[in-house]
Every structure is written in structure tokens, then in C-alpha cells.
Design an enzyme around this catalytic site. Sequence first.
Site, PDB file in Angstrom:
ATOM      1  N   HIS A  99       0.847  -1.195   0.000  1.00 55.21           N
ATOM      2  CA  HIS A  99       0.000   0.000   0.000  1.00 55.21           C
ATOM      3  C   HIS A  99       0.882   1.245   0.000  1.00 55.21           C
ATOM      4  CE1 HIS A  99      -2.773   3.090   1.392  1.00 55.21           C
ATOM      5  NE2 HIS A  99      -3.741   2.306   0.932  1.00 55.21           N
ATOM      6  N   GLU A 169      -4.230   1.787  -7.175  1.00 54.73           N
ATOM      7  CA  GLU A 169      -4.669   2.833  -6.255  1.00 54.73           C
ATOM      8  C   GLU A 169      -3.809   4.072  -6.483  1.00 54.73           C
ATOM      9  OE1 GLU A 169      -6.773   1.058  -2.650  1.00 54.73           O
ATOM     10  OE2 GLU A 169      -4.663   1.165  -2.141  1.00 54.73           O
TER      11      GLU A 169
HETATM   12  C1  PEP Z   1      -6.864   3.116   0.436  1.00 54.62           C
HETATM   13  O1  PEP Z   1      -6.195   3.809   1.200  1.00 54.62           O
HETATM   14  O2  PEP Z   1      -6.425   2.060  -0.020  1.00 54.62           O
HETATM   15  C2  PEP Z   1      -8.201   3.578   0.064  1.00 54.62           C
HETATM   16  C3  PEP Z   1      -8.799   2.976  -0.908  1.00 54.62           C
HETATM   17  O3  PEP Z   1      -8.697   4.596   0.826  1.00 54.62           O
HETATM   18  P1  PEP Z   1      -9.961   5.506   0.539  1.00 54.62           P
HETATM   19  O4  PEP Z   1     -11.035   4.680  -0.098  1.00 54.62           O
HETATM   20  O5  PEP Z   1     -10.357   6.032   1.869  1.00 54.62           O
HETATM   21  O6  PEP Z   1      -9.494   6.595  -0.396  1.00 54.62           O
END
Ligand code: PEP
Length: 251
Positions: A99, A169
Site C-alpha cells: 500500500h 490505487e
Molecule cells: C486506500 O487507502 O487504499 C483507500 C482505498 O482509501 P480511501 O477509499 O479512503 O481513499
Amino acid sequence: MAAGATWVGTSWKMTKTLAESVAYARALAAVDSSRWAGTQPFIIPPATALAAVRDTLGHQSQVLLGAQNAHWEDAGAWTGELSVPQVADAGARLVEIGHSERREHFGETDHTVNLKVRAALRHGVRPLVCVGESDQVFRSGGSVEHVRRQARAALAGVGDPSQVLIAYEPVWAIGAGGRSARPEDIAEVFAALRAEFGSAVEGLLYGGSVTLGNAAQTLKVPAVDGLFVGRAAWAVDDFIALLDHVSGLSA
Ligand code: PEP
């Protein structure tokens, strides 16, 4: 899990006490999950709550349990760390790896991500590999190259990636300061991931400021097999609403 199911899961990050975690799991377990046919729910609690959440959900639960991190060694003098066998023993069937918060604050590198992916696979635990570019890289048009490089590094030396999940992400979309990605912001990266890994890995997920309001449009982006959610699923009612919504889309 059902082939072709839409993945919908949440990491709770560093939130929730044991009691709060168990209450969440209890509420989830109370729902007849047959209404989520075609959807694969997963939750990633803090490690302190894994075993209790597993016991609360029950062994028949359709909800997969994950850990937020695990070390690449099976055991040893690694104070403060947890190994894949340990998190698996506590109930984890998947492990989140790489992450952006771990890459930024805890020195996670492409190399350690790769070691952890291989450790997870060695023990039959699905790696959920997070990849994503900074805002600067996004604005300079380098997203595809950056994400492809991270994903290739994560899977280096992996003979069979069929248990691997990749979550794209974008760092600029994650967390309280993030901005929601529009479908056109992420389509090119998903096309590239699909072209290179799509048929070999178990799924390609999107994460970053996912909400009930933008879930459907995100899932329409070709090659998106699921959603990885933070804040918008930390309240169990919101997670249930999201699961219902996504299941309704595929019904
Ligand atoms: C994350 O940090 O992986 C994430 C998806 O957070 P959020 O949905 O809160 O942006």
C-alpha cells in the site's frame, strides 16, 4: 469464490478496537450473504482483531478475511513484525502488500513487495498487491509506465500468479486529501494491466476515494474486476449498502 465475481473489500487501516471490529463482523454475519451472489466481499481488519473477526464471521462465511501486511520470512528475529503463517493462523486468506502508505512511511520497496508476494503465495495466501502513481507522475503522463513497472517488480519470479490480486490505487486518489478518479483518468492504466496481467492474475481492482456514488461508473471501466475501499466502508452499514449496490449492478 465464484469465477468472474466482482471483488468488493475494505481495509480498516489503523482504526477500530477489538470490540468495534467484532461489532462490525457481527453485523456483517447477520446479513444473508446469498444476496451478494456474484460479489466477493473481503475485509482487512487490524491484525489485533483478525482471529476475533474470523470467529465472529464463522467458518462458512462468504466474506474473505485479509491482513494489512506480513513479513517475507516465516519466523525469526523481526521484532514487531508478523509473518504470513501467523496472519494465516489468525484467519487471513489474503494479505495486502505494498500500500502507498507503507511505501511512503515504512520503507516498503518494490523489492520487499516482491519478497512478500512470494511469501504469501508460498503459504497459499492471496497477495493483494497495491500499485499506484503520485500526482506528479499522473500529471506528467507517466501513470501507465509507473504502474506497469511496480506490478512487474511485484510479480518478478512468480511462476503462477493466478492467486494474485492487483489493486490500482493512484496515490492522488487515496485518503482524506485524495480526489476521486474519473473513469477516463484510470482507463488507460487498466487497459495496460489487462493487456499484461489480466488473464493471468485473479483480479484487477480499483481503489481510491471509492463511494456508493462512483462505484458503478468505476466498475464500468473495462478490466476493473472490483473495488478496494477505505473510508467509505468503515461503517458496516455503508459496506453492506455498497455490497448490495454492486450486487444489484450485476444481477
Ligand atoms: C486506500 O487507502 O487504499 C483507500 C482505498 O482509501 P480511501 O477509499 O479512503 O481513499
